[in-house]
Design an enzyme around this catalytic site. Structure first.
Site, PDB file in Angstrom:
ATOM      1  CB  SER A  89      43.860  37.118  30.892  1.00  0.00           C
ATOM      2  OG  SER A  89      42.533  36.932  30.472  1.00  0.00           O
ATOM      3  CE1 TYR A 143      42.043  40.601  34.571  1.00  0.00           C
ATOM      4  CE2 TYR A 143      41.426  39.512  32.529  1.00  0.00           C
ATOM      5  CZ  TYR A 143      41.968  39.460  33.801  1.00  0.00           C
ATOM      6  OH  TYR A 143      42.447  38.264  34.290  1.00  0.00           O
TER       7      TYR A 143
END
Ligand SMILES: NC(=O)c1ccc[n+]([C@@H]2O[C@H](COP(=O)([O-])OP(=O)(O)OC[C@H]3O[C@@H](n4cnc5c(N)ncnc54)[C@H](OP(=O)(O)O)[C@@H]3O)[C@@H](O)[C@H]2O)c1
Length: 259
Positions: free
Chosen positions: A151, A164
């Site tokens: 990501s 995350y």
């Protein structure tokens, strides 16, 4: 030599076996489809049986070899069971793609241990355990491809990166550690880094047209990502053609990260 023969020698996945976690939805589903259409026999792993079956039905209807395994990757036993079941279908995999992920994003001050543990279990522990299960076999056979989906938050903090971002940063480090260990034996390990792709993972953000438009404006291409944008990159990184590409984070983000 015809161009088709040349391209096939570089990129064909005929005879390869792939396991794709999260292969029933979004980016993972597009990746599973790309690998299968390029010739690999693909096992998709996730929890929801309906979505898994629909994915396999779609691929089978297209003449591909595909199967599914339902498993919960939140527990180590779940991951181990998934790995064994997946390897039973078409044999030990040549290609492992870790696309299953959770995106739990409370503000940092409210980030509790449950969110932390679930995030690490699915986003980081499962890819580690699957790598430990399949990487040595790939190395012994002299060919393997391990891919993780990370990501933007592996590289920069924004929109409450929280646990995350930590999990995705560590996943990129895991790819480098795996690359260090197994690249000498023909096993490359890389990550694909998406920008913003409208999938069920970020349904809340996707339903806000202003935010969606603002994210599209942050790319150089001028639009947000589509799951299908990953097809070419994943076939390349799973194929013979990418034998000298390892330990890398490849951004498939329309230029989101470069300005
Ligand atoms: N979409 C984006 O903009 C974006 C951006 C950056 C990175 N990513 C990353 O790309 C990857 C794929 O995301 P996506 O957008 O394609 O998400 P998605 O459409 O929500 O798909 C997630 C997949 O993971 C599976 N999964 C989730 N929890 C699981 C569990 N406990 N056990 C087994 N499988 C589980 C889901 O199936 P079940 O729920 O049925 O188990 C589903 O197949 C993720 O790693 C995500 O972090 C996405």
């Amino acid at each position: 030599m015809t161009s088709q023969t040349y391209l096939s020698e570089l990129f064909s996945l005929d005879g390869r076996v792939a396991v794709v976690t999260g292969g029933s939805s979004g980016i993972g589903r597009a990746i599973a489809g790309a690998l299968a259409r390029a010739g690999a026999s693909v096992v998709v792993v996730a929890r929801g049986e309906k979505e898994l079956a629909a994915t396999v039905d779609e691929l089978s209807a297209d003449g591909c070899r595909a199967a599914w395994v339902s498993a919960d990757l939140r527990t180590r036993d779940g991951v181990r069971a998934a790995a064994e079941k997946a390897a039973e279908v078409f044999g030990e995999p040549d290609i492992l793609v870790n696309s299953a992920g959770v995106n739990l994003r409370p503000p940092m001050g409210e980030l509790g241990e449950e969110v932390w543990d679930t995030t690490m279990a699915v986003n980081l522990d499962a890819p580690y355990l699957l790598g430990q299960r399949f990487g040595p076999g790939m190395a012994a056979r002299g060919f393997g491809r391990i891919l993780h989906i990370t990501s933007q938050q592996a590289h920069r903090a924004f929109v409450q990166s929280g646990a995350y971002g930590v999990s995705k940063g560590a996943l990129e480090s895991l790819a480098r550690s795996q690359a260090e260990a197994w690249s000498p034996h023909g096993v490359t390990c890389n990550t694909l880094v998406p920008g913003f792709v409208m999938t069920p993972l970020n349904a809340r953000l996707s339903s806000d047209p202003e935010k969606v438009a603002a994210l599209a404006a942050r790319t150089l291409v001028g639009r947000n990502g589509l799951a299908e944008d990953f097809a070419g990159a994943v076939v390349f990184l799973a194929s013979r053609a990418s034998a000298y590409v390892t330990g890398q984070a490849i951004f498939v983000d329309g230029g989101f990260s470069v300005h």
